[in-house]
Motif scaffolding. Structure first.
Motif, PDB file in Angstrom:
ATOM      1  N   LEU A 146      -1.740  11.608  -1.176  1.00 41.30           N
ATOM      2  CA  LEU A 146      -1.165  10.894  -2.323  1.00 41.30           C
ATOM      3  C   LEU A 146      -2.246  10.259  -3.199  1.00 41.30           C
ATOM      4  CD1 LEU A 146       2.000   9.418  -0.611  1.00 41.30           C
ATOM      5  CD2 LEU A 146       1.827  11.419  -2.098  1.00 41.30           C
ATOM      6  N   VAL A 164      -4.390  12.169  -4.500  1.00 47.70           N
ATOM      7  CA  VAL A 164      -4.609  13.209  -5.522  1.00 47.70           C
ATOM      8  C   VAL A 164      -3.312  13.860  -6.010  1.00 47.70           C
ATOM      9  CG1 VAL A 164      -6.968  13.741  -4.801  1.00 47.70           C
ATOM     10  CG2 VAL A 164      -5.068  14.990  -3.750  1.00 47.70           C
ATOM     11  N   LYS A 181     -11.792  10.209  -2.692  1.00 47.57           N
ATOM     12  CA  LYS A 181     -13.008  10.879  -2.212  1.00 47.57           C
ATOM     13  C   LYS A 181     -12.735  11.564  -0.859  1.00 47.57           C
ATOM     14  CE  LYS A 181     -16.902  11.718  -3.631  1.00 47.57           C
ATOM     15  NZ  LYS A 181     -17.022  12.305  -4.956  1.00 47.57           N
ATOM     16  N   VAL A 182     -12.025  10.874   0.024  1.00 46.90           N
ATOM     17  CA  VAL A 182     -11.682  11.465   1.329  1.00 46.90           C
ATOM     18  C   VAL A 182     -10.906  12.764   1.103  1.00 46.90           C
ATOM     19  CG1 VAL A 182     -10.282  11.173   3.414  1.00 46.90           C
ATOM     20  CG2 VAL A 182     -11.691   9.281   2.585  1.00 46.90           C
ATOM     21  N   ALA A 218      -6.909   1.184   3.932  1.00 44.49           N
ATOM     22  CA  ALA A 218      -6.627   1.323   2.496  1.00 44.49           C
ATOM     23  C   ALA A 218      -7.462   0.338   1.682  1.00 44.49           C
ATOM     24  CB  ALA A 218      -5.141   1.117   2.227  1.00 44.49           C
ATOM     25  N   ALA A 219      -7.661  -0.873   2.229  1.00 42.90           N
ATOM     26  CA  ALA A 219      -8.454  -1.880   1.521  1.00 42.90           C
ATOM     27  C   ALA A 219      -9.920  -1.456   1.451  1.00 42.90           C
ATOM     28  CB  ALA A 219      -8.316  -3.235   2.217  1.00 42.90           C
ATOM     29  N   LEU A 220     -10.444  -0.944   2.557  1.00 44.00           N
ATOM     30  CA  LEU A 220     -11.846  -0.523   2.573  1.00 44.00           C
ATOM     31  C   LEU A 220     -12.084   0.644   1.624  1.00 44.00           C
ATOM     32  CD1 LEU A 220     -12.465  -0.619   6.414  1.00 44.00           C
ATOM     33  CD2 LEU A 220     -13.646  -2.062   4.738  1.00 44.00           C
ATOM     34  N   MET A 221     -11.177   1.584   1.629  1.00 39.48           N
ATOM     35  CA  MET A 221     -11.358   2.795   0.831  1.00 39.48           C
ATOM     36  C   MET A 221     -11.053   2.542  -0.638  1.00 39.48           C
ATOM     37  SD  MET A 221     -12.463   5.269   2.627  1.00 39.48           S
ATOM     38  CE  MET A 221     -12.737   5.646   4.356  1.00 39.48           C
ATOM     39  N   GLU A 242       2.702   1.716  -3.286  1.00 34.35           N
ATOM     40  CA  GLU A 242       1.780   2.206  -4.319  1.00 34.35           C
ATOM     41  C   GLU A 242       1.507   3.697  -4.134  1.00 34.35           C
ATOM     42  OE1 GLU A 242       0.446   0.895  -7.016  1.00 34.35           O
ATOM     43  OE2 GLU A 242       1.624  -0.930  -6.710  1.00 34.35           O
ATOM     44  N   LEU A 243       1.234   4.099  -2.911  1.00 37.89           N
ATOM     45  CA  LEU A 243       0.898   5.506  -2.677  1.00 37.89           C
ATOM     46  C   LEU A 243       2.083   6.415  -2.978  1.00 37.89           C
ATOM     47  CD1 LEU A 243      -1.215   5.268   0.610  1.00 37.89           C
ATOM     48  CD2 LEU A 243      -2.051   5.924  -1.657  1.00 37.89           C
ATOM     49  N   PRO A 286      -8.652   2.935  -4.113  1.00 32.89           N
ATOM     50  CA  PRO A 286      -8.139   4.177  -4.720  1.00 32.89           C
ATOM     51  C   PRO A 286      -9.224   5.249  -4.831  1.00 32.89           C
ATOM     52  CG  PRO A 286      -8.267   2.392  -6.337  1.00 32.89           C
ATOM     53  CD  PRO A 286      -8.539   1.778  -5.001  1.00 32.89           C
ATOM     54  N   GLU A 287     -10.456   4.840  -5.111  1.00 35.58           N
ATOM     55  CA  GLU A 287     -11.527   5.832  -5.286  1.00 35.58           C
ATOM     56  C   GLU A 287     -11.952   6.424  -3.948  1.00 35.58           C
ATOM     57  OE1 GLU A 287     -12.293   7.003  -8.111  1.00 35.58           O
ATOM     58  OE2 GLU A 287     -11.061   5.518  -9.161  1.00 35.58           O
ATOM     59  N   VAL A 315       0.846  -1.197   0.000  1.00 34.33           N
ATOM     60  CA  VAL A 315       0.000   0.000   0.000  1.00 34.33           C
ATOM     61  C   VAL A 315       0.886   1.253   0.000  1.00 34.33           C
ATOM     62  CG1 VAL A 315      -1.582   1.374   1.440  1.00 34.33           C
ATOM     63  CG2 VAL A 315      -2.026  -1.070   1.067  1.00 34.33           C
TER      64      VAL A 315
END
Lengths: 475, 429
Positions: free
Chosen positions: B234, B236, B341-342, B331-334, B119-120, B336-337, B116
């Motif tokens: 990260l 955005v 959004k957050v 990170a899994a729950l959220m 990736e970020l 990338p989208e 994670v």
């Protein structure tokens, strides 16, 4: 065992599909801003990160199943030496979940955080009573950071005194690896010191080595052989005569509660592992807390901030010659609260914790004696180091224990004992559990073909060399 | 006696007999000096009593109100699923995965956490986490010295969280100050002798910095660049790995950790694979077991204190495994989208608040600089504003001590709260 893995793949990311979501956020209640309008174009992200796109049920099942491939104190006896894997009372967790603490921002002014400051202040008082030292810092975020904080304070003390020749920190051969690494990180040379026939610091060698180049000796008491450092007062005197400090690594404080106070023994500074001695969960390797305790002489050098009581209110203050800040905010507050909670549930009965921990270790020692080699005479303190019968490997016994349902002890540590198995049962285990463990140990001592063990765990033995040779640490 | 100790008097007698001693005191015969007085601590409480006391103490804190404080810790939404997973005893009560056969769950979580973070940040490799963001910054500063073989000395600006700078300095790293003008750092004149150049983006004042310029300046000086990034940003902002940064670090508290008065949180550290041997802390890697099945194990252990002792690259022992688990589940729950959004919700709300404050006559300290969800607003009497806000049931922003308030707005803040904030501070000035 986890049958769905063939179709789904192993990692959380493999279990997703573009467009799936695991959480719903509140709808926007103000005009949505277009990022292009408020940020320079080259600052904007071009490619989205390859993160999982999964639903909540999948997340819960994935991590619940992962947890089933993990052993903890809750599932298995976990006698990992020098780690004090005692039961973690759930009242501690309940305390840290209280919204009046969980929702408190670290930068709220002191008058909005009086409850938190009072917890910290009371914990300072409790640790002071337990250690005998007048001054405490709750800032260090783990045991290793407590060590570093302490040695940085020693460094600053000598700088402040204009004593520039003190370049060495003495480290007994039994020390945890964090001790020499800490000495190096604080800018000292780590100088090794040998042991006597009891497994304790060699006082004759210390007499030769402690001189005007010595800043401190880092002692663990009881040491990592589970042996009480019987000459600790003399060691302290020798260091003080040489103008140096005695630092005590408090990793093994579970053997000392109500029985011995480090300051009475002549130590100048120490750290606690609140996650060991005071039962806060190890969490798979953190969070912990490495609170420190020290003498008046070193108190002005403590990191910022320290909590003081003024009348009926509490506030943060900066010690006069502070080494500075070691944590972003004020220490691992949640861990401090849990340790406070544990101490409040025990009070002076903390002594029983130590008594039962030492009883359990000596019981295991007595039962293994004769089959396992015991390099040091007893009684041991809260842990005991043993060696397998000649010709057998600690690693094989350890892996064999897994098939019996026991987490292995610490192995190959301390380094001074060949094929060492360092067993720390803790006080929270029953006689029946210890008897079962001893039974397994005795059976394994007779076993052959342990090279294949474990066979009943989620995996067999691993190819550790491959992991390093072909590093893959990212999906 | 027993609280969490199971022994009966009979157990104790039998066990002492097996050991061959008479009393518990005999087991401490070698201890000297002995403590002869009982511990002077308040007497033991039952669970019920102690938790009553905790609730009382909690009542002496001010919480449950909308919070506009940030400066390194953010009042973000914590999904319920996180607590359900971190409370699993198999995770909660385990320790560092020294025995990988019975620690595959924790090891895979670390692998996923590292992924994670990689990736970020756009980096090749991340560690298993460190104590907190400030310590990640300090460890990165030391890492730049080892990699450049220079004395530890880093260039920082007022844009770096001052607490991070303090921790860096405590770790015996020298700092030199870069000019900070109009809300961003000027990287045009980096001294030639530094080992590292720090850039925080969004910076302490919430403003997006030019990470690429920092990297370039660092490399021209023969130094390494360290980007300090809020992981939510990260979603955005361009990844520091794509802006030539050498090391990326930050605080993972925004990824699903309660504020809890400053900790426990976890710091992250990520870097290029070529620098991995100087990356401190635990790293989990993929391997196979004897039967060829995929598995995970702590790897590159020869960097660490328990193997290398005085020559280790750090004294770090554990990571912040439970917090890394929380961040991974978040990170899994959220996804990338959701992360995006957050970030977007926070940005929209922060800009709404800034605009409304502007309409009420308040000026931003850095009006021309691009910010995300945190900004400094000029305010003649911040203390008075914060008092008035508290009376109105709002925890105001950070008093910068020089006539400005640092205000953070997260996805949790509702429009009514933002409007009320403006009304109250306008009345108070």
């Amino acid at each position: 065992m986890l049958s769905s893995e063939q179709t789904l793949g192993n990692l959380i990311r493999d279990k997703g599909r573009p467009g799936r979501r695991g959480y719903t956020l509140p709808k926007p209640d103000v005009d949505e801003i277009s990022l292009e309008n408020v940020l320079p174009e080259d600052a904007l992200r071009k490619e989205k990160p390859r993160l999982p796109e999964v639903d909540e049920p999948t997340v819960i099942r994935h991590y619940t199943n992962l947890s089933r491939k993990n052993w903890g104190i809750d599932t298995n006896f976990y006698p990992l030496g020098s780690c004090t894997m005692k039961h973690n009372p759930r009242a501690n967790e309940a305390a840290a979940a209280v919204p009046g603490f969980a929702g408190l921002h670290p930068l709220q002014p002191e008058d909005q955080a009086q409850g938190a400051l009072r917890v910290m202040h009371e914990l300072q008082v409790f640790l002071s009573e337990i250690s005998g030292f007048p001054a405490i810092s709750l800032q260090p975020l783990a045991g290793a950071q407590g060590e570093l904080t302490s040695i940085l304070m020693v460094k600053k003390y000598f700088e402040d005194a204009g004593d520039e020749g003190r370049t060495n920190v003495l480290i007994p051969e039994t020390a945890h690896g964090t001790n020499p690494a800490t000495a190096t990180m604080a800018g000292f040379n780590a100088q090794s010191i040998g042991l006597d026939e009891h497994g304790c610091v060699n006082v004759e060698e210390l007499k030769e080595k402690a001189d005007e180049t010595t800043a401190a000796l880092m002692i663990t008491n009881p040491n990592t052989c589970g042996v009480y450092e019987r000459n600790i007062s003399e060691i302290a005197e020798l260091l003080h005569e040489a103008g140096a400090f005695l630092y005590m690594d408090g990793a093994n404080m579970n053997a000392n509660l109500g029985r011995m106070r480090p300051s009475d023994a002549g130590a100048d500074i120490m750290h606690f592992n609140l996650h060991k001695t005071f039962s806060t969960p190890h969490g798979g390797g953190g969070p912990g807390s490495g609170a420190i305790a020290c003498s008046e002489k070193l108190a002005p050098f403590r990191p910022v901030p320290v909590v003081e009581k003024e009348g009926e209110s509490y506030r943060f203050v900066s010690p006069e010659k502070t080494i500075g800040r070691v944590a972003g905010f004020h220490g691992n507050f949640g861990v401090l609260l849990k340790a406070w909670n544990y101490i409040r549930m025990h009070g002076p009965e903390l002594k029983d914790v130590t008594d039962m921990a030492v009883l359990n270790a000596n019981y295991v020692r007595a039962r293994l004696k004769g089959t396992y080699r015991i390099p040091y005479e007893g009684p041991c303190k809260h842990e005991v180091v043993v060696q397998p019968p000649k010709g057998m490997k600690a690693l094989d016994i350890a892996k064999g224990l897994i098939d019996h349902g026991f987490h292995p002890p610490t192995i190959y540590f301390p380094l001074v004992v060949k094929e060492a198995m360092l067993i720390e049962p803790t006080e929270t285990e029953s006689k029946e559990t210890l008897d079962d463990f001893v039974g397994a140990m005795l059976e394994l001592a007779q076993s052959k073909d342990l090279e294949e063990a474990p066979t009943k765990a989620p995996t067999r033995r691993l190819d550790e060399a491959k992991a390093a040779r072909q590093l893959k640490a990212h999906w | 006696m027993a609280r969490f100790t199971p022994h009966t008097e009979d157990d104790i007698r039998e066990m002492l007999g097996a050991i061959g001693v008479e009393t518990l005191d005999d087991l401490f015969a070698d201890v000297s000096p002995k403590q002869d007085q009982p511990l002077d601590l308040p007497s033991a409480l039952s669970e019920y009593e102690v938790l009553e006391g905790v609730s009382e103490l909690a009542g002496e804190n001010i919480t449950g109100l909308p919070v506009f404080l940030g400066a390194g810790a953010y009042d973000r939404i914590v999904p319920s699923a996180i607590g359900a997973i971190t409370a699993r005893g198999e995770f909660l009560t385990s320790y560092t995965p020294y025995q990988p056969e019975v620690s595959q769950g924790g090891l895979q979580v670390i692998f996923e956490f590292q992924s994670v973070i990689s990736e970020l940040t756009g980096m090749e490799v991340a560690n298993a986490s460190v104590y907190d963001g400030a310590n990640a910054a300090a460890e990165a500063a030391l890492m730049t010295a080892r990699l450049t073989k220079r004395d530890p000395k880093v260039a920082v600006s007022a844009g770096l969280n001052p607490r991070y700078r303090e921790v860096i300095e405590t770790y015996r790293v020298a700092t030199v100050e870069l000019p900070f003008d109009g809300g961003t750092t000027d990287f045009s004149e980096v001294p030639e002798d530094v080992s590292g150049v720090f850039v925080q983006s969004p910076n302490f004042f919430g403003i997006v910095e030019d990470v690429g310029a920092a990297s370039q300046a660092a490399h021209e000086a023969g130094a390494l660049s360290v980007a300090v990034c809020d992981p939510i940003s990260l979603a955005v902002l361009e990844a520091p790995g794509n802006l030539e940064a050498d090391i990326a670090v930050g605080e993972t508290q925004p990824l699903g950790m309660p504020l809890l008065y400053g900790g426990p949180y976890a710091g992250y550290m990520a870097t290029r694979e070529k620098f991995v041997r100087q990356l401190p802390g635990r790293i989990a890697g993929e391997t196979v077991d004897k039967d060829g099945r995929l598995a995970y194990v702590l790897t590159l252990r020869a960097r660490e204190q328990d193997i290398r002792r005085a020559r280790a690259n750090s004294n770090l022992c554990t990571n912040q495994a439970l917090m890394a688990l929380a961040a991974t589940v978040y990170a899994a729950l959220m996804g990338p989208e959701g992360l995006r959004k957050v970030a977007e919700l926070s940005i929209s709300k922060a800009h709404y608040l800034a605009r409304r404050l502007g309409e009420s006559g308040f000026e931003l300290r850095y009006p021309d600089a691009p910010f995300l969800w945190e900004f400094a607003v000029e305010m003649p009497d911040v203390a008075r504003a914060n008092e008035a806000l508290l009376e109105a049931g709002i925890v105001g922003g950070l008093d910068l001590g020089d006539g400005a308030m640092l205000v953070a707005v997260t996805e949790k803040r509702r429009k009514e709260e933002l409007d009320r904030f403006v009304e109250v501070v306008a009345d108070a000035q």
